[in-house]
Structure formats: structure tokens, C-alpha cells
Write a protein that holds these residues in place. Structure first.
Motif, PDB file in Angstrom:
ATOM      1  N   LEU A   1       1.378   6.466  -6.739  1.00 13.98           N
ATOM      2  CA  LEU A   1       0.105   7.288  -7.210  1.00 13.98           C
ATOM      3  C   LEU A   1       0.637   8.917  -7.020  1.00 13.98           C
ATOM      4  CD1 LEU A   1      -2.466   4.637  -6.407  1.00 13.98           C
ATOM      5  CD2 LEU A   1      -2.006   5.733  -8.917  1.00 13.98           C
ATOM      6  N   SER A   2       1.734   9.025  -6.306  1.00 14.21           N
ATOM      7  CA  SER A   2       2.042  10.364  -6.334  1.00 14.21           C
ATOM      8  C   SER A   2       2.994  11.031  -7.355  1.00 14.21           C
ATOM      9  CB  SER A   2       3.169  10.423  -5.051  1.00 14.21           C
ATOM     10  OG  SER A   2       2.683   9.870  -3.883  1.00 14.21           O
TER      11      SER A   2
ATOM     12  N   ARG B   1       0.829  -1.048   0.047  1.00 17.22           N
ATOM     13  CA  ARG B   1      -0.031   0.060   0.036  1.00 17.22           C
ATOM     14  C   ARG B   1       0.973   1.104  -0.005  1.00 17.22           C
ATOM     15  NH1 ARG B   1      -5.239   0.858   0.495  1.00 17.22           N
ATOM     16  NH2 ARG B   1      -6.037   2.672   1.403  1.00 17.22           N
ATOM     17  N   LEU B   2       2.033   1.258   0.740  1.00 14.88           N
ATOM     18  CA  LEU B   2       2.811   2.150   0.954  1.00 14.88           C
ATOM     19  C   LEU B   2       3.506   2.516  -0.593  1.00 14.88           C
ATOM     20  CD1 LEU B   2       4.944   4.402   2.255  1.00 14.88           C
ATOM     21  CD2 LEU B   2       6.256   2.318   2.805  1.00 14.88           C
TER      22      LEU B   2
ATOM     23  N   GLN C   1      -5.459  12.949 -12.996  1.00 14.55           N
ATOM     24  CA  GLN C   1      -5.584  11.464 -12.148  1.00 14.55           C
ATOM     25  C   GLN C   1      -5.916  10.313 -12.766  1.00 14.55           C
ATOM     26  OE1 GLN C   1      -5.800  12.557  -7.630  1.00 14.55           O
ATOM     27  NE2 GLN C   1      -5.856  14.685  -8.410  1.00 14.55           N
TER      28      GLN C   1
ATOM     29  N   CYS D   1       2.331   1.713  -3.411  1.00 11.68           N
ATOM     30  CA  CYS D   1       1.428   2.271  -4.364  1.00 11.68           C
ATOM     31  C   CYS D   1       0.993   3.615  -4.327  1.00 11.68           C
ATOM     32  CB  CYS D   1      -0.011   1.458  -4.342  1.00 11.68           C
ATOM     33  SG  CYS D   1       0.264  -0.176  -4.858  1.00 11.68           S
ATOM     34  N   ALA D   2       0.959   3.896  -2.964  1.00 11.39           N
ATOM     35  CA  ALA D   2       0.693   5.474  -2.528  1.00 11.39           C
ATOM     36  C   ALA D   2       1.928   6.169  -3.178  1.00 11.39           C
ATOM     37  CB  ALA D   2       0.476   5.610  -1.184  1.00 11.39           C
ATOM     38  N   CYS D   3       3.009   5.769  -2.836  1.00 13.20           N
ATOM     39  CA  CYS D   3       4.477   6.504  -3.665  1.00 13.20           C
ATOM     40  C   CYS D   3       4.098   6.664  -5.144  1.00 13.20           C
ATOM     41  CB  CYS D   3       5.719   6.021  -3.188  1.00 13.20           C
ATOM     42  SG  CYS D   3       5.819   6.068  -1.542  1.00 13.20           S
TER      43      CYS D   3
END
Ligand SMILES: Cc1cc2nc3c(=O)[nH]c(=O)nc-3n(C[C@H](O)[C@H](O)[C@H](O)COP(=O)(O)O)c2cc1C
Length: 279
Positions: free
Chosen positions: A62-63, A55-56, A71, A58-60
């Protein structure tokens, strides 16, 4: 810990056949060293990647920057065993899709923006090629950003565009609605191999000053074929029964043989059937 400037120099010299000058006082050299040392990984330890870490990452990913802040990229994490199995069965020539602890699919989403227009009661006169193109570019940038994030924590990845050979099946499997299409899959896991740097075309071929300059392409390709061959020769020749056995088999011969057969000629039809207009 190896000196990052030396490590960058070694990686880029193997990559491009050129010794680059590196100012050892530059900030961020560790980051550059990791980027320069990139290589895909196709063998993985039987060790999981925790959902929290994924998740971390993927968050990076999607940054990443996004065209007009629209988006238009999404990621699907495929964990379900039977779904995963269906994908693996589609890719028998790529066993790494089966053995990686994690499999992701990166999506171009041309659906959300027209929905915003609908939700806010506005016209959407932009349902043309640019919608497909922007969403695909955003998804590709997110994919590259994921790779960088994963490599930063020591994971290895291999993008899988071959899922697009089976775009309709993958689309049904992941329940992708209209105007959402798969760009590529991604195997992710803890590396179980030390794969080498893959040489790229020289910077003289792909890096231009002020204007595009093709130079002497034939000469550059011959030089690249030889340099690459010295580092990592091809083990097999494609379709020798069709093309014969080449005495010298370089990258250009391999790519010319690969693209002598229609590949994914039905992809445009799939994209149109998913509701994108490509004019
Ligand atoms: C968009 C994209 C799709 C790819 N698809 C596949 C694939 O389907 N199967 C595979 O084994 N490798 C795939 N690759 C990995 C490339 O073969 C690899 O990046 C290339 O050979 C260069 O090697 P390197 O990344 O180690 O420098 C893909 C890479 C990208 C960027």
C-alpha cells in the motif's frame, strides 16, 4: 550467491529471447534480479505466514504510488475458514486457492473519494468511467507491489482474477459496499515448487521507441510461439472437440481458443450494479 548481473541476464534471456547488456556496477542489481526472476507459485509448504509478516507486506504494497494521491485501493485478508471455503468452492479448477496459507483480495475503492466530497460539503461531478478506471489501476499497482514485497522475503504468490467470475458472490461474502469491487484474489505462501520462467513476447513486440510500431505482428507471434514452445510446451490443448487437434499448439493458438468463448460478459453489469457509472 549467484552474480546478480548474470542472474538478470539469464532470467531475461529466458523471458524475452534476448541477451541484454548489464552494467555490473549498477546499484540495485539484487532487486532487479528478483524482479527479472519473477514467476507465479501455485504450490505451497504447509507453513503459515505470520500475521505480522503479512501486515508488513500489505503496508509495503500500500506504499505504491497512487493516482492524485487518492488512495483508492484496499486489501482484504481472508482468514475465516468458512469464508475461505466458500471462495475455494467457487474455484474448483484452482486448488492452489485452497492450499495457500494466505488468501487476499485486492479491491478498487471508488467510494472513499465521493465520501470525502460529501463529508466536506463539496459537489462530486466525477462519477463517471474515470472513477472506476483510477480505482482499478491503483488496485492493480498495489497488487503488483504486494507481489514484489512477498517475493523479496521468499514467499510465492499467484494472483486470482477468476474470483471475478463470481464477483457478486465474493462481493456479498466480503460485505463490499457500493462502489467497492474485487480486482483479483492472491494466494500467498512459502514455495513448494521450482516453477520456471514464463517467456514473454519479445521486446521488439511490446517495447516501442518514440511511437507505437506494430511491425510484422504475424511474424513476431510465430517466432514467440516457437521460442515459448521450446522452453515450456503446452501439455493440453483447449477444447479439441470444438477446434480439433493442432499439430503445433502455441501460445497464440491457446489464447485464441481461450477467447473464443465469452468470458465474464456480465462483469460490466456487476460493476454498474455496484454503483459505478461507466460512461
Ligand atoms: C491480474 C492477474 C490475474 C491472474 N489470475 C490468475 C488466476 O485466476 N489463476 C491463476 O492460476 N493464475 C492467475 N494469474 C497468473 C498468470 O497466469 C501468470 O502471471 C502468467 O501465466 C505469467 O506467469 P508468470 O507470472 O509466472 O510469469 C493472474 C495474474 C495476474 C497478473
Amino acid at each position: 550467491m549467484p552474480d546478480p548481473a548474470q542472474s538478470i541476464q539469464a532470467s531475461l534471456s529466458a523471458r524475452f529471447g534476448e541477451r541484454l547488456e548489464i552494467d555490473a556496477s549498477l546499484p540495485g542489481l539484487d532487486d532487479l534480479a528478483r524482479i527479472a526472476a519473477h514467476r507465479v507459485i501455485r504450490r505451497y509448504q504447509p507453513r503459515d505466514v505470520t500475521p505480522e509478516l503479512l501486515r508488513l507486506l500489505c503496508a509495503c504494497a500500500l506504499s505504491a504510488p497512487s493516482k492524485s494521491d487518492l488512495q483508492q485501493a484496499d486489501i482484504v485478508i481472508v482468514r475465516d475458514k468458512s469464508r475461505r471455503e466458500t471462495i475455494c468452492e467457487l474455484l474448483p479448477e484452482m486448488p492452489w486457492a485452497r492450499t495457500s496459507p494466505v488468501f487476499l483480495v485486492f479491491l478498487a475503492n471508488g467510494r472513499r473519494v465521493p465520501k470525502l466530497s460529501q463529508m466536506r460539503g463539496k459537489p462530486f461531478p466525477n462519477d463517471h468511467l474515470d472513477l472506476f478506471f483510477n480505482a482499478s489501476v491503483d488496485a492493480a499497482i498495489v497488487l503488483a507491489n504486494f507481489l514484489r514485497a512477498a517475493e523479496a522475503v521468499g514467499l510465492g504468490c499467484c494472483p486470482i482474477s477468476v474470483i471475478r467470475d463470481h464477483a457478486s458472490t465474493v462481493s456479498k461474502l466480503l460485505e463490499l459496499p457500493e462502489k467497492v469491487i474485487p480486482i483479483a484474489g492472491m494466494c500467498v505462501g512459502w514455495p513448494a515448487e521450482e516453477s520456471g520462467i514464463s517467456a514473454r513476447l519479445s521486446l521488439d513486440t511490446t517495447l516501442h521507441e518514440e511511437r507505437f510500431d506494430e511491425g510484422d505482428l504475424g511474424e513476431q507471434i510465430d517466432a514467440y510461439d516457437r521460442r515459448r514452445h521450446a522452453l515450456r510446451p503446452y501439455r493440453n490443448q483447449r477444447e479439441p472437440e470444438r477446434f480439433g487437434r493442432a499439430e503445433f499448439y502455441g501460445w497464440s493458438e491457446d489464447k485464441a481458443r481461450q477467447y473464443a468463448t465469452p468470458l465474464r460478459a456480465d462483469f460490466g453489469g456487476f460493476v454498474r450494479a455496484k454503483g459505478f457509472h461507466l460512461d
